[in-house]
Design a protein around this motif. Sequence first.
Motif, short mmCIF file in Angstrom:
data_model
loop_
_atom_site.label_atom_id
_atom_site.label_comp_id
_atom_site.label_asym_id
_atom_site.label_seq_id
_atom_site.Cartn_x
_atom_site.Cartn_y
_atom_site.Cartn_z
N UNK A 36 13.78 -77.20 43.57
CA UNK A 36 14.37 -77.24 42.23
C UNK A 36 15.25 -76.01 42.00
N UNK A 37 14.74 -74.84 42.40
CA UNK A 37 15.51 -73.60 42.24
C UNK A 37 16.78 -73.64 43.09
N UNK A 38 16.66 -74.18 44.29
CA UNK A 38 17.82 -74.26 45.17
C UNK A 38 18.92 -75.13 44.57
N UNK A 39 18.52 -76.21 43.90
CA UNK A 39 19.49 -77.08 43.24
C UNK A 39 20.21 -76.35 42.12
N UNK A 123 20.44 -67.73 35.57
CA UNK A 123 19.24 -67.43 34.80
C UNK A 123 18.23 -68.59 34.90
N UNK A 124 18.74 -69.81 34.92
CA UNK A 124 17.86 -70.96 35.08
C UNK A 124 17.15 -70.90 36.44
N UNK A 125 17.91 -70.61 37.48
CA UNK A 125 17.32 -70.49 38.82
C UNK A 125 16.29 -69.36 38.84
N UNK A 126 16.59 -68.26 38.16
CA UNK A 126 15.65 -67.13 38.08
C UNK A 126 14.34 -67.57 37.45
N UNK A 127 14.42 -68.32 36.35
CA UNK A 127 13.21 -68.77 35.66
C UNK A 127 12.39 -69.73 36.53
N UNK A 128 13.09 -70.58 37.29
CA UNK A 128 12.39 -71.51 38.19
C UNK A 128 11.71 -70.74 39.31
N UNK A 130 10.55 -67.74 39.10
CA UNK A 130 9.36 -67.13 38.50
C UNK A 130 8.19 -68.13 38.48
N UNK A 131 8.51 -69.38 38.15
CA UNK A 131 7.47 -70.41 38.13
C UNK A 131 6.93 -70.65 39.54
N UNK A 136 2.82 -69.98 43.83
CA UNK A 136 2.50 -69.47 45.17
C UNK A 136 1.35 -68.48 45.11
N UNK A 137 1.33 -67.63 44.08
CA UNK A 137 0.22 -66.70 43.92
C UNK A 137 -1.09 -67.47 43.74
N UNK A 138 -1.03 -68.53 42.97
CA UNK A 138 -2.22 -69.38 42.78
C UNK A 138 -2.65 -70.01 44.10
N UNK A 139 -1.66 -70.48 44.87
CA UNK A 139 -1.97 -71.09 46.17
C UNK A 139 -2.62 -70.08 47.12
N UNK A 140 -2.19 -68.82 47.02
CA UNK A 140 -2.71 -67.79 47.92
C UNK A 140 -4.20 -67.52 47.72
#
Length: 330
Positions: A36-39, A123-128, A130-131, A136-140
């Motif tokens: 999503x961020x890449x898009x 800024x939209x990509x930045x916010x994505x 962050x999500x 990823x932190x949760x997955x870790x």
Amino acid sequence: MAVYTKKGDKGETGLLGGSRISKDSLQVACYGTLDEANAALGVAYSQIENKEIKSIIRDIQKQLFVVGAELASDEKGYSLLKEKVSGKDVTTLEDIIDHYEKKLGPIHEFIIPGETTASSHLHLARAIIRRAERLIVNLSKTSNVRLEIIQFMNRLSDALFMLARAEVYYSMVEGIKEKVIEKIRTGKTSHELTLEMALKMANVAERKAAEIGVPIVFTAVDASGNIVLLHRMKGALLASLDLSPNKAYTAVALKMATHELAPLIQPGRELYGIQVSNQNKIVTFGGGYPLKINDEIIGGIGVSGGSVEEDMEIAQAVLTLFEEERGGLH
């Protein structure tokens, strides 16, 4: 080969390595969010003109595929990966952040996205991102996620923030350049600032300056910022030989009095950093004024030699004369 495979019809997807997991799993959410961020970055890339920023964005997009591939791998797939983000990639992002922070300066307030379309998408990509970092932190907590990935994601959001600021800055500078080039290209306006009028204004400036006891340099420029007249009183500061024409140039280039720029160049404001553009010709304190006829800029004046208040007082006397006699300009 068909795009659809029907293998995901039961709500599962395949990982690199061959195993299958549910599409609503945390692991899929992680690399899906990177997609999503890449898009969003792709939209920004298509709108940005600055080659340096475009190159950085393209490199980031490629790295997101690398991170996504690692997150989309099972144990077998992980062993097949030929490329992974490393501490060097984290350092590269830090260098990007440091480079633009040095160029743009620190900020002291929140930035509201929306100054340009491209910066808004950054800024939209930045916010994505962050999500994605949070996921990823949760997955870790339950899976083996390398520290370099978490560090990379953390720096990436900061880097995109700086790129969004840089995009606004470069767009602003290019906008000013285009206006100046257009003025030069089109040449004359429908009205001209004549040498005769410039001499009259210089005489008024000298009389007012003598009245308050301040030797000054007075400059009049045409609508393209070219000097029509530069007049130096005996005893005027040598520095004023640069400041006076630069004040006049600034007033024409930005279509405003130079003292009006002061609040606009503060950190976080829309013209922050403009004072170091245009070969350092932009002056951001009082003494420069545009000359207008029916909202058309026909030139500008610059006064330098006294305090800011004295320069502005002298310039106001000149503007009074201009208002009285501008009907004679052609």
